[in-house]
Design a protein around this motif. Structure first.
Motif, PDB file in Angstrom:
ATOM      1  N   ARG A  55       0.832  -1.208   0.000  1.00  0.00           N
ATOM      2  CA  ARG A  55       0.000   0.000   0.000  1.00  0.00           C
ATOM      3  C   ARG A  55       0.861   1.251   0.000  1.00  0.00           C
ATOM      4  O   ARG A  55       0.616   2.221  -0.753  1.00  0.00           O
ATOM      5  CB  ARG A  55      -0.932   0.009   1.212  1.00  0.00           C
ATOM      6  CG  ARG A  55      -1.964   1.116   1.200  1.00  0.00           C
ATOM      7  CD  ARG A  55      -2.541   1.347   2.580  1.00  0.00           C
ATOM      8  NE  ARG A  55      -1.514   1.851   3.504  1.00  0.00           N
ATOM      9  CZ  ARG A  55      -1.767   2.189   4.769  1.00  0.00           C
ATOM     10  NH1 ARG A  55      -2.989   2.038   5.267  1.00  0.00           N
ATOM     11  NH2 ARG A  55      -0.811   2.648   5.531  1.00  0.00           N
ATOM     12  N   ASP A  56       1.906   1.280   0.861  1.00  0.00           N
ATOM     13  CA  ASP A  56       2.793   2.447   0.910  1.00  0.00           C
ATOM     14  C   ASP A  56       3.553   2.617  -0.417  1.00  0.00           C
ATOM     15  O   ASP A  56       3.757   3.747  -0.891  1.00  0.00           O
ATOM     16  CB  ASP A  56       3.779   2.303   2.070  1.00  0.00           C
ATOM     17  CG  ASP A  56       3.076   2.395   3.420  1.00  0.00           C
ATOM     18  OD1 ASP A  56       1.926   2.887   3.467  1.00  0.00           O
ATOM     19  OD2 ASP A  56       3.683   1.957   4.422  1.00  0.00           O
ATOM     20  N   TRP A  57       3.974   1.496  -0.989  1.00  0.00           N
ATOM     21  CA  TRP A  57       4.675   1.573  -2.277  1.00  0.00           C
ATOM     22  C   TRP A  57       3.755   2.113  -3.371  1.00  0.00           C
ATOM     23  O   TRP A  57       4.156   2.955  -4.172  1.00  0.00           O
ATOM     24  CB  TRP A  57       5.196   0.198  -2.650  1.00  0.00           C
ATOM     25  CG  TRP A  57       5.736   0.149  -4.043  1.00  0.00           C
ATOM     26  CD1 TRP A  57       6.949   0.590  -4.472  1.00  0.00           C
ATOM     27  CD2 TRP A  57       5.053  -0.354  -5.205  1.00  0.00           C
ATOM     28  NE1 TRP A  57       7.091   0.398  -5.833  1.00  0.00           N
ATOM     29  CE2 TRP A  57       5.937  -0.184  -6.309  1.00  0.00           C
ATOM     30  CE3 TRP A  57       3.803  -0.926  -5.421  1.00  0.00           C
ATOM     31  CZ2 TRP A  57       5.586  -0.581  -7.599  1.00  0.00           C
ATOM     32  CZ3 TRP A  57       3.458  -1.315  -6.703  1.00  0.00           C
ATOM     33  CH2 TRP A  57       4.347  -1.134  -7.781  1.00  0.00           C
ATOM     34  N   TRP A  58       2.517   1.624  -3.379  1.00  0.00           N
ATOM     35  CA  TRP A  58       1.563   2.097  -4.384  1.00  0.00           C
ATOM     36  C   TRP A  58       1.242   3.580  -4.184  1.00  0.00           C
ATOM     37  O   TRP A  58       1.101   4.327  -5.160  1.00  0.00           O
ATOM     38  CB  TRP A  58       0.281   1.280  -4.322  1.00  0.00           C
ATOM     39  CG  TRP A  58      -0.669   1.587  -5.445  1.00  0.00           C
ATOM     40  CD1 TRP A  58      -1.769   2.391  -5.412  1.00  0.00           C
ATOM     41  CD2 TRP A  58      -0.577   1.120  -6.778  1.00  0.00           C
ATOM     42  NE1 TRP A  58      -2.380   2.447  -6.628  1.00  0.00           N
ATOM     43  CE2 TRP A  58      -1.663   1.660  -7.505  1.00  0.00           C
ATOM     44  CE3 TRP A  58       0.315   0.284  -7.458  1.00  0.00           C
ATOM     45  CZ2 TRP A  58      -1.882   1.397  -8.843  1.00  0.00           C
ATOM     46  CZ3 TRP A  58       0.085   0.024  -8.784  1.00  0.00           C
ATOM     47  CH2 TRP A  58      -0.995   0.583  -9.474  1.00  0.00           C
ATOM     48  N   LEU A  59       1.145   4.021  -2.922  1.00  0.00           N
ATOM     49  CA  LEU A  59       0.862   5.427  -2.638  1.00  0.00           C
ATOM     50  C   LEU A  59       2.006   6.308  -3.132  1.00  0.00           C
ATOM     51  O   LEU A  59       1.771   7.384  -3.718  1.00  0.00           O
ATOM     52  CB  LEU A  59       0.650   5.628  -1.137  1.00  0.00           C
ATOM     53  CG  LEU A  59       0.344   7.051  -0.677  1.00  0.00           C
ATOM     54  CD1 LEU A  59      -0.939   7.578  -1.337  1.00  0.00           C
ATOM     55  CD2 LEU A  59       0.225   7.113   0.847  1.00  0.00           C
ATOM     56  N   SER A  60       3.253   5.852  -2.911  1.00  0.00           N
ATOM     57  CA  SER A  60       4.397   6.645  -3.391  1.00  0.00           C
ATOM     58  C   SER A  60       4.431   6.671  -4.914  1.00  0.00           C
ATOM     59  O   SER A  60       4.743   7.700  -5.532  1.00  0.00           O
ATOM     60  CB  SER A  60       5.700   6.069  -2.842  1.00  0.00           C
ATOM     61  OG  SER A  60       5.923   4.764  -3.340  1.00  0.00           O
ATOM     62  N   LYS A  61       4.080   5.541  -5.552  1.00  0.00           N
ATOM     63  CA  LYS A  61       4.034   5.490  -7.012  1.00  0.00           C
ATOM     64  C   LYS A  61       2.951   6.435  -7.551  1.00  0.00           C
ATOM     65  O   LYS A  61       3.143   7.148  -8.542  1.00  0.00           O
ATOM     66  CB  LYS A  61       3.768   4.048  -7.456  1.00  0.00           C
ATOM     67  CG  LYS A  61       3.757   3.834  -8.974  1.00  0.00           C
ATOM     68  CD  LYS A  61       3.569   2.368  -9.299  1.00  0.00           C
ATOM     69  CE  LYS A  61       3.614   2.145 -10.805  1.00  0.00           C
ATOM     70  NZ  LYS A  61       2.540   2.879 -11.532  1.00  0.00           N
ATOM     71  N   TRP A  62       1.803   6.426  -6.866  1.00  0.00           N
ATOM     72  CA  TRP A  62       0.687   7.290  -7.262  1.00  0.00           C
ATOM     73  C   TRP A  62       1.092   8.759  -7.130  1.00  0.00           C
ATOM     74  O   TRP A  62       0.793   9.604  -7.973  1.00  0.00           O
ATOM     75  CB  TRP A  62      -0.512   6.948  -6.393  1.00  0.00           C
ATOM     76  CG  TRP A  62      -1.785   7.670  -6.745  1.00  0.00           C
ATOM     77  CD1 TRP A  62      -2.046   8.408  -7.851  1.00  0.00           C
ATOM     78  CD2 TRP A  62      -2.960   7.700  -5.951  1.00  0.00           C
ATOM     79  NE1 TRP A  62      -3.314   8.905  -7.813  1.00  0.00           N
ATOM     80  CE2 TRP A  62      -3.917   8.476  -6.647  1.00  0.00           C
ATOM     81  CE3 TRP A  62      -3.324   7.146  -4.727  1.00  0.00           C
ATOM     82  CZ2 TRP A  62      -5.193   8.728  -6.154  1.00  0.00           C
ATOM     83  CZ3 TRP A  62      -4.599   7.370  -4.241  1.00  0.00           C
ATOM     84  CH2 TRP A  62      -5.526   8.158  -4.945  1.00  0.00           C
ATOM     85  N   THR A  63       1.795   9.074  -6.021  1.00  0.00           N
ATOM     86  CA  THR A  63       2.228  10.452  -5.782  1.00  0.00           C
ATOM     87  C   THR A  63       3.239  10.879  -6.840  1.00  0.00           C
ATOM     88  O   THR A  63       3.203  12.032  -7.331  1.00  0.00           O
ATOM     89  CB  THR A  63       2.835  10.580  -4.375  1.00  0.00           C
ATOM     90  OG1 THR A  63       1.891  10.157  -3.420  1.00  0.00           O
ATOM     91  CG2 THR A  63       3.231  12.011  -4.085  1.00  0.00           C
ATOM     92  N   ASP A  64       4.148   9.986  -7.204  1.00  0.00           N
ATOM     93  CA  ASP A  64       5.142  10.324  -8.224  1.00  0.00           C
ATOM     94  C   ASP A  64       4.486  10.628  -9.576  1.00  0.00           C
ATOM     95  O   ASP A  64       5.041  11.389 -10.390  1.00  0.00           O
ATOM     96  CB  ASP A  64       6.144   9.178  -8.384  1.00  0.00           C
ATOM     97  CG  ASP A  64       7.010   9.011  -7.154  1.00  0.00           C
ATOM     98  OD1 ASP A  64       7.105   9.976  -6.367  1.00  0.00           O
ATOM     99  OD2 ASP A  64       7.567   7.903  -6.962  1.00  0.00           O
ATOM    100  N   GLU A  65       3.344  10.049  -9.823  1.00  0.00           N
ATOM    101  CA  GLU A  65       2.642  10.274 -11.076  1.00  0.00           C
ATOM    102  C   GLU A  65       1.713  11.485 -11.031  1.00  0.00           C
ATOM    103  O   GLU A  65       0.881  11.663 -11.922  1.00  0.00           O
ATOM    104  CB  GLU A  65       1.860   9.025 -11.474  1.00  0.00           C
ATOM    105  CG  GLU A  65       2.749   7.830 -11.793  1.00  0.00           C
ATOM    106  CD  GLU A  65       1.958   6.620 -12.219  1.00  0.00           C
ATOM    107  OE1 GLU A  65       0.705   6.741 -12.289  1.00  0.00           O
ATOM    108  OE2 GLU A  65       2.578   5.572 -12.486  1.00  0.00           O
ATOM    109  N   GLY A  97      -0.507  12.241  -8.559  1.00  0.00           N
ATOM    110  CA  GLY A  97      -1.698  12.089  -7.731  1.00  0.00           C
ATOM    111  C   GLY A  97      -2.991  12.281  -8.503  1.00  0.00           C
ATOM    112  O   GLY A  97      -3.969  12.791  -7.963  1.00  0.00           O
TER     113      GLY A  97
END
Length: 238
Positions: free
Chosen positions: A166-176, A178
């Motif tokens: 979940r944390d990894w996906w959130l960071s990936k989402w933020t890098d893109e 949001g």
């Protein structure tokens, strides 16, 4: 009136004078005294000086009968030689109306010798300090059963795996940036729900683990206590 009396160590928690009186009354009861019909008596006891006063004596050790014989002869067997060392045999006259003071003192002295002889054969308690040993932790971890331990480990690994994803996906989402992409939002919500569900299962699993571990350890303690020798209770009266 019962024709057979079963008594579990009736002389253990009384003083010497009361013990002598009880044994005298039992002898009278067996012979039809005290205004009652004669009855048989089976007693479990560990007062060695009094064995000679019984018609039949059975010595049990570790659940097995070690010897059996008349009370007047059983103390001569080799199995009781060490225990009877330094202990005087005490004969109680069933026809005596009253006990003399000298006899009462003799019973008290013999009881003291029995207790001292028993306790001297018990190793002194050793206090252990420091960190908890691995053997103790291992006993607790394996107490509920190996399958329960494996299930608990799997649930907790899964819980933290979902948390990490979940944390990894959130960071990936933020890098893109949001962006409110339904796919990105859906994956994040799914991982969050999976983490919550795994956390709830983890709490339930650890509850079952603790309950079964406590029950099994308690059962083992009770089993050991029920099979403990009488010397343990002499040294640990409480």
């Amino acid at each position: 009136e019962p024709t057979l009396l079963l008594l579990d160590d009736p002389l253990a928690a009384v003083d010497a004078e009361v013990a002598r009186g009880l044994l005298h009354a039992l002898r009278m009861r067996c012979q039809g005294g005290l205004g009652r019909e004669a009855a048989g008596v089976i007693i479990a006891m560990n007062q060695l000086p009094l064995l000679v006063n019984f018609d039949e004596v059975i010595v049990v050790k570790d659940g097995r009968v070690q010897l059996c014989g008349a009370g007047s002869e059983v103390h001569k067997h080799s199995e009781l030689t060490d225990l009877m060392d330094g202990i005087d045999i005490l004969i109680i006259d069933p026809h005596a109306a009253k006990d003399t003071e000298a006899a009462k003192q003799e019973l008290k002295r013999a009881s003291t010798l029995t207790r001292s002889s028993t306790i001297s054969k018990v190793n002194s308690e050793v206090a252990v300090t420091g960190f908890v040993r691995w053997a103790v932790l291992r006993s607790y971890l394996l107490a509920p059963g190996i399958m329960v331990l494996i299930v608990v480990l799997i649930v907790f690994v899964t819980t933290y795996a979902f948390l990490g994803l979940r944390d990894w996906w959130l960071s990936k989402w933020t890098d893109e940036g949001g962006s409110p992409d339904p796919f990105l939002v859906g994956v994040f919500v799914s991982l969050s729900l999976a983490h919550c569900a795994a956390a709830v299962l983890g709490v339930l699993a650890i509850s079952v683990f603790a309950q079964r571990a406590g029950q099994n350890l308690h059962d083992d303690c009770i089993e050991s206590l029920l099979h403990a020798p009488m010397s343990y209770f002499d040294e640990t009266p409480a």
